[in-house]
Design a protein around this motif. Structure first.
Motif, PDB file in Angstrom:
ATOM      1  N   ARG A   1       8.654 -45.590  15.129  1.00 15.92           N
ATOM      2  CA  ARG A   1       9.554 -45.106  14.303  1.00 15.92           C
ATOM      3  C   ARG A   1      10.095 -43.832  14.614  1.00 15.92           C
ATOM      4  NH1 ARG A   1      11.299 -48.893  11.094  1.00 15.92           N
ATOM      5  NH2 ARG A   1      10.160 -50.503  10.259  1.00 15.92           N
ATOM      6  N   CYS A   2      11.342 -43.432  14.085  1.00 15.59           N
ATOM      7  CA  CYS A   2      11.822 -42.065  14.116  1.00 15.59           C
ATOM      8  C   CYS A   2      11.086 -41.272  13.128  1.00 15.59           C
ATOM      9  CB  CYS A   2      13.276 -42.024  14.267  1.00 15.59           C
ATOM     10  SG  CYS A   2      13.887 -40.281  14.395  1.00 15.59           S
ATOM     11  N   GLY A   3      10.668 -40.132  13.716  1.00 14.05           N
ATOM     12  CA  GLY A   3      10.395 -39.016  12.617  1.00 14.05           C
ATOM     13  C   GLY A   3      11.130 -38.311  11.837  1.00 14.05           C
ATOM     14  N   LEU A   4      12.333 -38.293  12.347  1.00 12.15           N
ATOM     15  CA  LEU A   4      13.494 -37.727  11.690  1.00 12.15           C
ATOM     16  C   LEU A   4      14.253 -38.530  10.745  1.00 12.15           C
ATOM     17  CD1 LEU A   4      15.376 -35.879  14.745  1.00 12.15           C
ATOM     18  CD2 LEU A   4      13.525 -34.844  13.068  1.00 12.15           C
ATOM     19  N   CYS A   5      14.298 -39.714  10.796  1.00 11.50           N
ATOM     20  CA  CYS A   5      15.449 -40.545   9.766  1.00 11.50           C
ATOM     21  C   CYS A   5      14.329 -41.730   9.387  1.00 11.50           C
ATOM     22  CB  CYS A   5      16.429 -41.033  10.623  1.00 11.50           C
ATOM     23  SG  CYS A   5      16.481 -42.178  11.751  1.00 11.50           S
TER      24      CYS A   5
ATOM     25  N   TYR B   1      14.988 -39.109  21.985  1.00 12.27           N
ATOM     26  CA  TYR B   1      14.553 -40.058  23.233  1.00 12.27           C
ATOM     27  C   TYR B   1      13.229 -39.677  23.597  1.00 12.27           C
ATOM     28  CZ  TYR B   1      19.318 -40.995  24.219  1.00 12.27           C
ATOM     29  OH  TYR B   1      20.719 -41.488  24.234  1.00 12.27           O
ATOM     30  N   ILE B   2      12.245 -40.584  23.905  1.00 14.60           N
ATOM     31  CA  ILE B   2      11.022 -40.461  24.513  1.00 14.60           C
ATOM     32  C   ILE B   2      10.619 -41.486  25.346  1.00 14.60           C
ATOM     33  CG2 ILE B   2       9.923 -41.650  22.573  1.00 14.60           C
ATOM     34  CD1 ILE B   2       8.312 -38.673  24.278  1.00 14.60           C
TER      35      ILE B   2
ATOM     36  N   PRO C   1      10.146 -35.857  17.194  1.00 11.94           N
ATOM     37  CA  PRO C   1      10.525 -35.137  18.324  1.00 11.94           C
ATOM     38  C   PRO C   1      10.534 -33.283  18.170  1.00 11.94           C
ATOM     39  CG  PRO C   1      12.569 -35.888  17.303  1.00 11.94           C
ATOM     40  CD  PRO C   1      11.293 -36.282  16.753  1.00 11.94           C
ATOM     41  N   ALA C   2      10.477 -33.101  16.862  1.00 12.84           N
ATOM     42  CA  ALA C   2      10.241 -31.618  16.592  1.00 12.84           C
ATOM     43  C   ALA C   2       9.042 -30.713  17.037  1.00 12.84           C
ATOM     44  CB  ALA C   2      10.256 -31.530  14.861  1.00 12.84           C
TER      45      ALA C   2
ATOM     46  N   ILE D   1      -0.500 -35.120  19.884  1.00  7.26           N
ATOM     47  CA  ILE D   1       0.518 -34.459  20.323  1.00  7.26           C
ATOM     48  C   ILE D   1       0.804 -34.966  21.761  1.00  7.26           C
ATOM     49  CG2 ILE D   1       1.443 -32.229  21.023  1.00  7.26           C
ATOM     50  CD1 ILE D   1       1.022 -32.492  18.129  1.00  7.26           C
ATOM     51  N   ILE D   2       2.047 -35.530  21.846  1.00 10.64           N
ATOM     52  CA  ILE D   2       2.535 -36.114  23.299  1.00 10.64           C
ATOM     53  C   ILE D   2       2.788 -34.793  24.301  1.00 10.64           C
ATOM     54  CG2 ILE D   2       4.117 -37.425  24.345  1.00 10.64           C
ATOM     55  CD1 ILE D   2       2.704 -39.056  22.495  1.00 10.64           C
ATOM     56  N   GLY D   3       3.191 -33.875  23.971  1.00 13.27           N
ATOM     57  CA  GLY D   3       3.275 -32.709  24.744  1.00 13.27           C
ATOM     58  C   GLY D   3       4.597 -32.982  25.767  1.00 13.27           C
TER      59      GLY D   3
END
Length: 127
Positions: free
Chosen positions: A19-23, A59-60, A109-110, A125-127
Motif C-alpha cells: 500500500r502507498c504510505g502517502l494516499c 515507485y519502488i 517514499p518520504a 528502512i528500505i534505504g
C-alpha cells in the motif's frame, strides 16, 4: 498461494501486499528497466487530469524490498526466515506467508520505509 504473473515471463512476488504510505491506495505492479516494481499514481488515470495538490507518482523496485524482507519477516515472527534474495524461492514463500497472515505492507517514499499492517506496526528502512 502463488505470486501473480500478469504477463508471460513477468512475475511480481509482492502483488496485492503493498500500500502507498502517502494516499493509502494499493500499489500496482509495473515493469521498469527490465525488473518488477510497484507504483502508486495516487488515483490518477488516463481519463482524469491530476489535481494540482496530488503528490508525484511513487515507485519502488521489488528487489529493493526483497533485500530487506528477511529482517521484517524475522520481526514479524516468520517461522523460517532464511536468505530471501530476489531469485530465491524462499522470497516467494515469505510473500505467501504474509498473504496467509493477512499482513499488508505500507511503503512510505518520504523516508523509504516499509511498515507491516500489524498491531505492533513493525517497520524497516528500505534505504
Amino acid at each position: 498461494m502463488r505470486a501473480t504473473t500478469t504477463t508471460p515471463g513477468r512475475t511480481y512476488l509482492l502483488t496485492g501486499l503493498l500500500r502507498c504510505g502517502l494516499c493509502g491506495r494499493r500499489m500496482e505492479s509495473c515493469w521498469t528497466n527490465g525488473r518488477p516494481a510497484y507504483r502508486c499514481r495516487h488515483g490518477h488515470t488516463s481519463a482524469t487530469r491530476p489535481g494540482t495538490g496530488r503528490p508525484r507518482n511513487t515507485y519502488i523496485r521489488e528487489d529493493r524490498i526483497l533485500a530487506r524482507l528477511p529482517a521484517l519477516l524475522l520481526r514479524l515472527g516468520h517461522p523460517r526466515t532464511g536468505d530471501h534474495s530476489p531469485g530465491d524461492p524462499s522470497a516467494e514463500a515469505g510473500a505467501d506467508w504474509l498473504r496467509a497472515q493477512g499482513i499488508a505492507l505500507t511503503y512510505d517514499p518520504a523516508d523509504s520505509s516499509l511498515t507491516a499492517g500489524t498491531p505492533t506496526r513493525e517497520r524497516i528502512i528500505i534505504g
